[in-house]
Design a protein around this motif. Structure first.
Motif, short mmCIF file in Angstrom:
data_model
loop_
_atom_site.label_atom_id
_atom_site.label_comp_id
_atom_site.label_asym_id
_atom_site.label_seq_id
_atom_site.Cartn_x
_atom_site.Cartn_y
_atom_site.Cartn_z
N VAL A 59 -0.06 -2.97 -0.65
CA VAL A 59 0.04 -3.10 1.17
C VAL A 59 1.35 -2.67 1.17
CG1 VAL A 59 -0.42 -4.47 3.27
CG2 VAL A 59 -1.80 -4.30 1.26
N ALA A 60 2.19 -4.42 0.51
CA ALA A 60 3.56 -4.20 1.15
C ALA A 60 4.48 -3.13 1.03
CB ALA A 60 4.22 -5.34 0.72
N SER A 61 3.91 -2.01 -0.09
CA SER A 61 4.17 -1.13 -0.54
C SER A 61 3.86 0.09 0.74
CB SER A 61 4.13 -0.27 -1.69
OG SER A 61 4.35 -1.41 -2.71
N GLN A 62 2.79 -0.16 1.40
CA GLN A 62 3.03 0.78 2.04
C GLN A 62 3.12 0.70 3.61
OE1 GLN A 62 -1.83 1.01 1.91
NE2 GLN A 62 -1.93 1.98 0.77
N VAL A 63 3.26 -0.60 3.52
CA VAL A 63 3.84 -0.74 4.95
C VAL A 63 5.73 -0.68 4.65
CG1 VAL A 63 5.30 -3.11 6.21
CG2 VAL A 63 2.53 -3.05 5.83
N ALA A 64 5.95 -0.37 3.78
CA ALA A 64 7.31 -0.34 3.37
C ALA A 64 7.41 1.37 3.89
CB ALA A 64 8.12 -0.58 2.57
N LEU A 65 6.72 2.12 3.50
CA LEU A 65 6.90 3.30 3.21
C LEU A 65 7.06 3.98 4.75
CD1 LEU A 65 5.38 4.83 -0.58
CD2 LEU A 65 8.32 4.53 0.18
N ARG A 66 6.17 3.15 5.37
CA ARG A 66 5.53 4.04 6.17
C ARG A 66 6.05 3.48 7.45
NH1 ARG A 66 -0.49 4.58 8.11
NH2 ARG A 66 -0.03 4.73 9.46
N LEU A 67 6.44 2.31 6.84
CA LEU A 67 6.87 1.10 8.89
C LEU A 67 8.23 1.19 8.56
CD1 LEU A 67 6.14 0.55 11.75
CD2 LEU A 67 5.31 -1.40 10.69
#
Lengths: 100, 100
Positions: A59-67
């Motif tokens: 989840v944190a990786s997705q947040v990092a890449l998207r936002l």
């Protein structure tokens, strides 16, 4: 479970970093020598609610890449530091905290 | 020897962090739930030339406190990630690098 997560966002190699260069130039005047390759990025801490440590990291990786990052010029590195206490304190992490 | 050092500068607990609050408010709209306590700080990487790992950490700590942070509102955390190759590449560090 709640996990303390650190997301480091840094400029990719080869992308100019004027802030880091300015710090590097200022160091000798303050008496610090032998320091180079200064690069300034962002450190974002968050607490992620997830069942497993792998889920928290994903989840944190997705947040990092998207936002949190611009993938064209920035790399991100996600580190799950440990499980956070329910009250929202900080879990023990590597490195020495100074000036607490 | 050359050491890769990471200096994390973050706002002290209790100091308002509007940037982190804005990120936190934006997350549900992107489909991310269960993330809280978002705090945005700085991550400064540098390569320190020193005889021992303790010396590298001490020098980096002084730089962090004197030049990189405002001790009134910020804490710093210094982590020596390992010895850097002479050519200035990155030593292996904890966490997974994404989007290299």
């Amino acid at each position: 479970m709640r996990f303390d997560v650190l997301v480091e966002v840094r400029l990719r190699q080869g992308i100019a970093d004027p802030e880091g260069a300015t710090i590097e130039r200022a160091l000798p005047a303050l008496g610090f020598t032998g320091i180079g390759q200064v690069r300034v990025g962002k450190a974002i801490r968050m607490v992620v609610e997830a069942a497993r440590i792998q889920d928290a990291e994903q989840v944190a990786s997705q947040v990092a890449l998207r936002l949190l990052s611009n993938p064209v010029i920035e790399d991100v590195e996600v580190t799950v530091l440990g499980s956070a206490p329910a009250a929202g304190g900080q879990a023990a992490a590597g490195g020495g905290a100074i000036g607490q």
